[in-house]
Design a protein around this motif. Structure first.
Motif, PDB file in Angstrom:
ATOM      1  N   MET A 144       0.791  -1.227  -0.152  1.00  0.00           N
ATOM      2  CA  MET A 144       0.133   0.072   0.007  1.00  0.00           C
ATOM      3  C   MET A 144       0.934   1.385   0.051  1.00  0.00           C
ATOM      4  SD  MET A 144      -3.282  -0.356  -0.309  1.00  0.00           S
ATOM      5  CE  MET A 144      -3.679   1.221   0.257  1.00  0.00           C
ATOM      6  N   LYS A 145       2.117   0.993   0.474  1.00  0.00           N
ATOM      7  CA  LYS A 145       3.020   2.308   0.495  1.00  0.00           C
ATOM      8  C   LYS A 145       3.585   2.508  -0.925  1.00  0.00           C
ATOM      9  CE  LYS A 145       3.919   1.770   5.502  1.00  0.00           C
ATOM     10  NZ  LYS A 145       4.928   1.290   6.205  1.00  0.00           N
ATOM     11  N   MET A 146       3.458   1.560  -1.941  1.00  0.00           N
ATOM     12  CA  MET A 146       3.837   1.834  -3.297  1.00  0.00           C
ATOM     13  C   MET A 146       3.199   3.076  -4.013  1.00  0.00           C
ATOM     14  SD  MET A 146       4.681  -2.262  -4.153  1.00  0.00           S
ATOM     15  CE  MET A 146       5.295  -1.709  -5.837  1.00  0.00           C
ATOM     16  N   ASN A 147       3.923   3.461  -4.970  1.00  0.00           N
ATOM     17  CA  ASN A 147       3.378   4.522  -5.649  1.00  0.00           C
ATOM     18  C   ASN A 147       1.950   4.100  -6.454  1.00  0.00           C
ATOM     19  OD1 ASN A 147       5.084   6.539  -4.693  1.00  0.00           O
ATOM     20  ND2 ASN A 147       6.524   6.186  -6.359  1.00  0.00           N
ATOM     21  N   HIS A 148       2.219   3.216  -7.246  1.00  0.00           N
ATOM     22  CA  HIS A 148       1.148   2.649  -7.790  1.00  0.00           C
ATOM     23  C   HIS A 148      -0.498   2.523  -7.010  1.00  0.00           C
ATOM     24  CE1 HIS A 148      -1.104   0.603 -10.889  1.00  0.00           C
ATOM     25  NE2 HIS A 148      -1.352  -0.584 -10.225  1.00  0.00           N
TER      26      HIS A 148
END
Length: 157
Positions: A144-148
């Motif tokens: 969930m912390k990824m940019n996507h």
């Protein structure tokens, strides 16, 4: 048996039904995500409609998106929310047939709130499965912390 509308259109009822369902899907999904005018235009541009029809669809979307969103909010299921969790560790050390065994289990009582009603669910698992579940949840939180994922969540609001 194929039915046709009389008059100017001479189009099958199935074709009209699919067109209406497609239009409803386009408007509900666009309203659900509250996409901007530019994004909506980009989405319908690939369908190959005329400029006049694209403008009509855009105006239809802009005029009705708040109302569609409020109707979708009313139709959404009310899911229970977390209230508290009780847990205990149980270990079976022996049984009649096996004098020495160690069989651990984690028992959890999950208290939930739903529309001012409280309910409880009792769950039981072994520690290995619980550790695997914790790892999967931590991995999901990490993703969930990824940019996507952040872009997707931002568009959902």
């Amino acid at each position: 048996m194929q039915y046709y509308l009389k008059g100017k259109l001479n189009i099958g009822i199935d074709t009209i039904q699919h067109a209406v369902e497609g239009l409803a899907y386009l408007l509900t999904e666009s309203s659900k995500l509250m996409i901007s005018e530019v994004d909506f235009q980009d989405s319908i541009h690939v369908l190959g409609f005329s400029d006049e029809l694209n403008k009509s669809l855009l105006q239809l979307y802009l005029d009705n998106r708040k109302e569609i969103r409020s109707i979708l909010g009313e139709l959404a299921p009310r899911l229970p929310s977390y209230h508290s969790l009780e847990w205990r560790l149980e270990v079976q050390l022996a049984s009649r047939s096996l004098r020495q065994q160690i069989k651990p289990a984690v028992t959890m009582k999950l208290h939930l709130n739903q529309n001012e009603d409280q309910s409880a669910q009792v769950l039981q698992t072994d520690p290995a499965t619980l550790l695997h579940l914790i790892q999967q949840l931590e991995q999901a939180l990490g993703e969930m912390k990824m940019n996507h994922c952040r872009r997707i969540v931002r568009n959902m609001k």
